[in-house]
Design a protein around this motif. Sequence first.
Motif, PDB file in Angstrom:
ATOM      1  N   ARG A 152     -22.958  -8.614 -44.168  1.00 18.73           N
ATOM      2  CA  ARG A 152     -22.200  -7.377 -44.370  1.00 18.73           C
ATOM      3  C   ARG A 152     -22.410  -6.790 -45.758  1.00 18.73           C
ATOM      4  N   LEU A 153     -22.640  -7.631 -46.736  1.00 17.54           N
ATOM      5  CA  LEU A 153     -22.837  -7.147 -48.098  1.00 17.54           C
ATOM      6  C   LEU A 153     -24.223  -6.554 -48.317  1.00 17.54           C
ATOM      7  N   VAL A 154     -25.258  -7.222 -47.813  1.00 16.24           N
ATOM      8  CA  VAL A 154     -26.622  -6.794 -48.135  1.00 16.24           C
ATOM      9  C   VAL A 154     -27.504  -6.571 -46.913  1.00 16.24           C
ATOM     10  N   GLY A 155     -26.961  -6.716 -45.707  1.00 17.47           N
ATOM     11  CA  GLY A 155     -27.743  -6.475 -44.503  1.00 17.47           C
ATOM     12  C   GLY A 155     -28.493  -7.705 -44.012  1.00 17.47           C
ATOM     13  N   GLN A 213      -7.136  -4.942 -47.256  1.00 15.82           N
ATOM     14  CA  GLN A 213      -7.031  -5.399 -45.878  1.00 15.82           C
ATOM     15  C   GLN A 213      -7.706  -4.421 -44.915  1.00 15.82           C
ATOM     16  N   ASN A 214      -7.550  -3.122 -45.163  1.00 11.97           N
ATOM     17  CA  ASN A 214      -8.176  -2.121 -44.300  1.00 11.97           C
ATOM     18  C   ASN A 214      -9.698  -2.156 -44.407  1.00 11.97           C
ATOM     19  N   ILE A 215     -10.214  -2.381 -45.614  1.00 15.70           N
ATOM     20  CA  ILE A 215     -11.669  -2.472 -45.785  1.00 15.70           C
ATOM     21  C   ILE A 215     -12.215  -3.645 -44.986  1.00 15.70           C
ATOM     22  N   LEU A 219     -14.677  -3.570 -41.057  1.00 24.57           N
ATOM     23  CA  LEU A 219     -16.001  -4.133 -40.816  1.00 24.57           C
ATOM     24  C   LEU A 219     -16.195  -4.542 -39.363  1.00 24.57           C
ATOM     25  N   ASP A 220     -15.104  -4.822 -38.687  1.00 26.12           N
ATOM     26  CA  ASP A 220     -15.189  -5.269 -37.292  1.00 26.12           C
ATOM     27  C   ASP A 220     -14.471  -4.351 -36.316  1.00 26.12           C
ATOM     28  N   ALA A 221     -13.808  -3.310 -36.828  1.00 26.55           N
ATOM     29  CA  ALA A 221     -13.008  -2.447 -35.959  1.00 26.55           C
ATOM     30  C   ALA A 221     -13.788  -1.199 -35.536  1.00 26.55           C
ATOM     31  N   ASP A 222     -13.378  -0.611 -34.413  1.00 25.75           N
ATOM     32  CA  ASP A 222     -13.945   0.683 -34.047  1.00 25.75           C
ATOM     33  C   ASP A 222     -13.244   1.779 -34.863  1.00 25.75           C
ATOM     34  N   TYR A 223     -13.762   2.990 -34.779  1.00 28.39           N
ATOM     35  CA  TYR A 223     -13.280   4.087 -35.616  1.00 28.39           C
ATOM     36  C   TYR A 223     -11.804   4.386 -35.357  1.00 28.39           C
ATOM     37  N   ALA A 224     -11.425   4.411 -34.085  1.00 26.23           N
ATOM     38  CA  ALA A 224     -10.040   4.745 -33.744  1.00 26.23           C
ATOM     39  C   ALA A 224      -9.072   3.704 -34.300  1.00 26.23           C
ATOM     40  N   THR A 225      -9.464   2.437 -34.238  1.00 31.41           N
ATOM     41  CA  THR A 225      -8.611   1.378 -34.780  1.00 31.41           C
ATOM     42  C   THR A 225      -8.494   1.498 -36.285  1.00 31.41           C
ATOM     43  N   ALA A 226      -9.594   1.825 -36.956  1.00 34.36           N
ATOM     44  CA  ALA A 226      -9.564   2.005 -38.406  1.00 34.36           C
ATOM     45  C   ALA A 226      -8.647   3.159 -38.792  1.00 34.36           C
TER      46      ALA A 226
END
Length: 261
Positions: A152-155, A213-215, A219-226
């Motif tokens: 997640r940090l560097v791909g 916590q939101n950040i 990383l694992d949530a869909d847009y609507a959940t975010a």
Amino acid sequence: MTYETIRLDIADNVATITLNRPERLNAMAPQMADEISAALDQLNGARVVLITGEGRAFCSGADLSARGAGAAVSGGQGAYSSLTKSYNPLMLKLAKLNVPIITAINGPAAGVGCSLALASDFAIAGKSAYFLQAFVNIGLVPDGGASWMLSRLVGKARATEMMLLGEKIPADKAADWGLIYKSVDDAELMTEAKALATRLANGPTVAIGIMRQNIAAALDADYATALLREAEGQKIAGDSNDAREGAIAFLQKRKAEFKGQ
């Protein structure tokens, strides 16, 4: 509480945890992981956590010579036990903390020490520091959340490079990759880290805790959940004393004085 492998110092709303086994390059035995975890329960209202290492290393990885530490002592089952009982609970506690975390990496950050260094919101490294996923060199696999964190940090490509080749990533390269916040001259490391800690400690730490916590969740949530998490977080932050102070300060055209409440 008395600690044998770390130091905990709290001043000016900053809790500084220093890994304190310099003779072992701060190698992390399960006891150290447990003591860091215990220290996180003794913050006494501190609004920032700063983690660094004593001596010439941040953390050289798990102490494989310590009883119960892992494969060098008792094979795979020993490693599994120490991870599930000590190392993993620490990493999860860091992830769930409601205050920002800074790591000041003052030398090698290898193995689980690399994971600890990167578990912060701001990782600042001295120029002589480096990051190393050395597991492949001893026939083991990355742990401490490294496989989740690095990708997640560097791909994928760079995470694969770090884990499958097991080569050192110098501080400047880590900064260029976006693996860490920044690299600085060794002599300036603690000055930079403490200045950032002071800045964050004087900030609206209720809101900052919700942000971290939101950040992580995004990383694992869909847009609507975010979007929903942001709305829910904004409701909590909006009811805080700091938000009221921020609004009043804005109207009065002065700098806000946040209390973390």
